[in-house]
Design a protein around this motif. Structure first.
Motif, PDB file in Angstrom:
ATOM      1  N   LYS A   1       0.840  -1.203   0.000  1.00 60.26           N
ATOM      2  CA  LYS A   1       0.000   0.000   0.000  1.00 60.26           C
ATOM      3  C   LYS A   1       0.873   1.251   0.000  1.00 60.26           C
ATOM      4  O   LYS A   1       0.593   2.212  -0.724  1.00 60.26           O
ATOM      5  CB  LYS A   1      -0.940   0.012   1.208  1.00 60.26           C
ATOM      6  CG  LYS A   1      -2.070  -0.987   1.125  1.00 60.26           C
ATOM      7  CD  LYS A   1      -3.099  -0.791   2.227  1.00 60.26           C
ATOM      8  CE  LYS A   1      -2.517  -1.043   3.601  1.00 60.26           C
ATOM      9  NZ  LYS A   1      -3.503  -0.955   4.672  1.00 60.26           N
ATOM     10  N   SER A   2       1.923   1.234   0.798  1.00 64.55           N
ATOM     11  CA  SER A   2       2.819   2.402   0.873  1.00 64.55           C
ATOM     12  C   SER A   2       3.461   2.696  -0.476  1.00 64.55           C
ATOM     13  O   SER A   2       3.507   3.850  -0.912  1.00 64.55           O
ATOM     14  CB  SER A   2       3.908   2.187   1.927  1.00 64.55           C
ATOM     15  OG  SER A   2       3.346   2.144   3.213  1.00 64.55           O
ATOM     16  N   ALA A   3       3.970   1.666  -1.134  1.00 65.18           N
ATOM     17  CA  ALA A   3       4.610   1.854  -2.432  1.00 65.18           C
ATOM     18  C   ALA A   3       3.604   2.376  -3.447  1.00 65.18           C
ATOM     19  O   ALA A   3       3.924   3.252  -4.259  1.00 65.18           O
ATOM     20  CB  ALA A   3       5.229   0.543  -2.919  1.00 65.18           C
ATOM     21  N   TYR A   4       2.384   1.859  -3.399  1.00 69.09           N
ATOM     22  CA  TYR A   4       1.344   2.279  -4.334  1.00 69.09           C
ATOM     23  C   TYR A   4       0.997   3.757  -4.123  1.00 69.09           C
ATOM     24  O   TYR A   4       0.900   4.528  -5.078  1.00 69.09           O
ATOM     25  CB  TYR A   4       0.101   1.401  -4.144  1.00 69.09           C
ATOM     26  CG  TYR A   4      -0.937   1.582  -5.216  1.00 69.09           C
ATOM     27  CD1 TYR A   4      -0.822   0.927  -6.426  1.00 69.09           C
ATOM     28  CD2 TYR A   4      -2.036   2.402  -5.001  1.00 69.09           C
ATOM     29  CE1 TYR A   4      -1.779   1.084  -7.424  1.00 69.09           C
ATOM     30  CE2 TYR A   4      -2.994   2.573  -5.990  1.00 69.09           C
ATOM     31  CZ  TYR A   4      -2.857   1.910  -7.188  1.00 69.09           C
ATOM     32  OH  TYR A   4      -3.798   2.078  -8.172  1.00 69.09           O
ATOM     33  N   ILE A   5       0.846   4.150  -2.858  1.00 67.28           N
ATOM     34  CA  ILE A   5       0.515   5.542  -2.540  1.00 67.28           C
ATOM     35  C   ILE A   5       1.661   6.468  -2.912  1.00 67.28           C
ATOM     36  O   ILE A   5       1.446   7.535  -3.500  1.00 67.28           O
ATOM     37  CB  ILE A   5       0.144   5.682  -1.049  1.00 67.28           C
ATOM     38  CG1 ILE A   5      -1.193   4.971  -0.783  1.00 67.28           C
ATOM     39  CG2 ILE A   5       0.083   7.149  -0.636  1.00 67.28           C
ATOM     40  CD1 ILE A   5      -1.530   4.803   0.689  1.00 67.28           C
ATOM     41  N   LEU A   6       2.901   6.079  -2.602  1.00 71.65           N
ATOM     42  CA  LEU A   6       4.055   6.915  -2.947  1.00 71.65           C
ATOM     43  C   LEU A   6       4.175   7.093  -4.464  1.00 71.65           C
ATOM     44  O   LEU A   6       4.510   8.178  -4.950  1.00 71.65           O
ATOM     45  CB  LEU A   6       5.339   6.319  -2.379  1.00 71.65           C
ATOM     46  CG  LEU A   6       5.518   6.492  -0.875  1.00 71.65           C
ATOM     47  CD1 LEU A   6       6.732   5.703  -0.398  1.00 71.65           C
ATOM     48  CD2 LEU A   6       5.650   7.955  -0.514  1.00 71.65           C
ATOM     49  N   GLU A   7       3.900   6.035  -5.215  1.00 76.21           N
ATOM     50  CA  GLU A   7       3.949   6.138  -6.670  1.00 76.21           C
ATOM     51  C   GLU A   7       2.893   7.122  -7.166  1.00 76.21           C
ATOM     52  O   GLU A   7       3.162   7.943  -8.056  1.00 76.21           O
ATOM     53  CB  GLU A   7       3.710   4.768  -7.294  1.00 76.21           C
ATOM     54  CG  GLU A   7       3.773   4.781  -8.802  1.00 76.21           C
ATOM     55  CD  GLU A   7       3.542   3.395  -9.375  1.00 76.21           C
ATOM     56  OE1 GLU A   7       2.392   3.131  -9.808  1.00 76.21           O
ATOM     57  OE2 GLU A   7       4.481   2.597  -9.375  1.00 76.21           O
ATOM     58  N   ALA A   8       1.707   7.067  -6.587  1.00 75.76           N
ATOM     59  CA  ALA A   8       0.637   7.986  -6.986  1.00 75.76           C
ATOM     60  C   ALA A   8       1.019   9.432  -6.677  1.00 75.76           C
ATOM     61  O   ALA A   8       0.777  10.334  -7.484  1.00 75.76           O
ATOM     62  CB  ALA A   8      -0.666   7.605  -6.275  1.00 75.76           C
ATOM     63  N   VAL A   9       1.626   9.656  -5.520  1.00 78.79           N
ATOM     64  CA  VAL A   9       2.058  11.009  -5.148  1.00 78.79           C
ATOM     65  C   VAL A   9       3.136  11.494  -6.119  1.00 78.79           C
ATOM     66  O   VAL A   9       3.082  12.628  -6.603  1.00 78.79           O
ATOM     67  CB  VAL A   9       2.563  11.039  -3.688  1.00 78.79           C
ATOM     68  CG1 VAL A   9       3.254  12.354  -3.377  1.00 78.79           C
ATOM     69  CG2 VAL A   9       1.409  10.792  -2.722  1.00 78.79           C
ATOM     70  N   ASP A  10       4.110  10.643  -6.407  1.00 79.72           N
ATOM     71  CA  ASP A  10       5.176  11.017  -7.348  1.00 79.72           C
ATOM     72  C   ASP A  10       4.602  11.367  -8.718  1.00 79.72           C
ATOM     73  O   ASP A  10       5.020  12.343  -9.343  1.00 79.72           O
ATOM     74  CB  ASP A  10       6.201   9.889  -7.491  1.00 79.72           C
ATOM     75  CG  ASP A  10       7.117   9.763  -6.289  1.00 79.72           C
ATOM     76  OD1 ASP A  10       7.105  10.673  -5.419  1.00 79.72           O
ATOM     77  OD2 ASP A  10       7.848   8.757  -6.216  1.00 79.72           O
ATOM     78  N   GLU A  11       3.646  10.576  -9.190  1.00 80.66           N
ATOM     79  CA  GLU A  11       3.034  10.847 -10.490  1.00 80.66           C
ATOM     80  C   GLU A  11       2.271  12.171 -10.455  1.00 80.66           C
ATOM     81  O   GLU A  11       2.375  12.977 -11.382  1.00 80.66           O
ATOM     82  CB  GLU A  11       2.098   9.709 -10.893  1.00 80.66           C
ATOM     83  CG  GLU A  11       2.832   8.466 -11.330  1.00 80.66           C
ATOM     84  CD  GLU A  11       1.899   7.326 -11.693  1.00 80.66           C
ATOM     85  OE1 GLU A  11       0.697   7.563 -11.950  1.00 80.66           O
ATOM     86  OE2 GLU A  11       2.370   6.183 -11.714  1.00 80.66           O
ATOM     87  N   LYS A  12       1.533  12.406  -9.389  1.00 81.56           N
ATOM     88  CA  LYS A  12       0.758  13.643  -9.272  1.00 81.56           C
ATOM     89  C   LYS A  12       1.669  14.868  -9.235  1.00 81.56           C
ATOM     90  O   LYS A  12       1.343  15.910  -9.799  1.00 81.56           O
ATOM     91  CB  LYS A  12      -0.118  13.588  -8.014  1.00 81.56           C
ATOM     92  CG  LYS A  12      -1.073  14.731  -7.882  1.00 81.56           C
ATOM     93  CD  LYS A  12      -2.145  14.680  -8.948  1.00 81.56           C
ATOM     94  CE  LYS A  12      -3.179  15.758  -8.722  1.00 81.56           C
ATOM     95  NZ  LYS A  12      -4.192  15.783  -9.752  1.00 81.56           N
ATOM     96  N   LEU A  13       2.828  14.728  -8.595  1.00 76.95           N
ATOM     97  CA  LEU A  13       3.779  15.833  -8.501  1.00 76.95           C
ATOM     98  C   LEU A  13       4.613  15.980  -9.775  1.00 76.95           C
ATOM     99  O   LEU A  13       5.399  16.913  -9.897  1.00 76.95           O
ATOM    100  CB  LEU A  13       4.709  15.622  -7.306  1.00 76.95           C
ATOM    101  CG  LEU A  13       4.056  15.713  -5.926  1.00 76.95           C
ATOM    102  CD1 LEU A  13       5.058  15.354  -4.837  1.00 76.95           C
ATOM    103  CD2 LEU A  13       3.473  17.099  -5.689  1.00 76.95           C
ATOM    104  N   GLY A  14       4.457  15.046 -10.694  1.00 80.38           N
ATOM    105  CA  GLY A  14       5.206  15.109 -11.945  1.00 80.38           C
ATOM    106  C   GLY A  14       6.646  14.669 -11.798  1.00 80.38           C
ATOM    107  O   GLY A  14       7.484  14.975 -12.638  1.00 80.38           O
ATOM    108  N   LEU A  15       6.946  13.938 -10.730  1.00 88.72           N
ATOM    109  CA  LEU A  15       8.313  13.473 -10.490  1.00 88.72           C
ATOM    110  C   LEU A  15       8.679  12.276 -11.345  1.00 88.72           C
ATOM    111  O   LEU A  15       9.847  12.055 -11.640  1.00 88.72           O
ATOM    112  CB  LEU A  15       8.516  13.137  -9.012  1.00 88.72           C
ATOM    113  CG  LEU A  15       8.289  14.299  -8.043  1.00 88.72           C
ATOM    114  CD1 LEU A  15       8.411  13.817  -6.611  1.00 88.72           C
ATOM    115  CD2 LEU A  15       9.269  15.428  -8.329  1.00 88.72           C
ATOM    116  N   VAL A  16       7.699  11.487 -11.711  1.00 88.12           N
ATOM    117  CA  VAL A  16       7.925  10.325 -12.566  1.00 88.12           C
ATOM    118  C   VAL A  16       6.777  10.233 -13.569  1.00 88.12           C
ATOM    119  O   VAL A  16       5.702  10.760 -13.345  1.00 88.12           O
ATOM    120  CB  VAL A  16       7.988   9.005 -11.768  1.00 88.12           C
ATOM    121  CG1 VAL A  16       9.167   8.979 -10.839  1.00 88.12           C
ATOM    122  CG2 VAL A  16       6.714   8.751 -11.010  1.00 88.12           C
TER     123      VAL A  16
END
Length: 79
Positions: A26-41
């Motif tokens: 769950k943590s990895a999934y949420i962190l990936e979503a945050v990174d995508e939303k911030l345009g980091l990845v």
């Protein structure tokens, strides 16, 4: 840094199921979503769409399949 989120039970259930389908915690999934939303990845679909300009349909599909492994987490690696 630890962060605490208050997520409604229905959303937590949705996140848990989506993370399991993606082979992630769950943590990895949420962190990936945050990174995508911030345009980091860029997510896999965006990356493939950008590369598709010079790839054939078959080559793009092959690339998608080849990069799928990067979206999986082996829980045994974190024990």
């Amino acid at each position: 840094m630890p962060l605490s989120l208050r997520i409604p039970p229905k959303k937590e259930t949705m996140i848990k199921k989506a993370a399991m389908r993606a082979g992630k915690t769950k943590s990895a999934y949420i962190l990936e979503a945050v990174d995508e939303k911030l345009g980091l990845v860029k997510d896999r679909e965006k990356m493939i769409r950008e590369l598709a300009g010079w790839l054939s349909h078959d080559e793009a599909e092959e690339l998608r399949k080849a990069t799928e492994v990067f979206n999986r987490i082996n829980e045994g690696d974190w024990d």
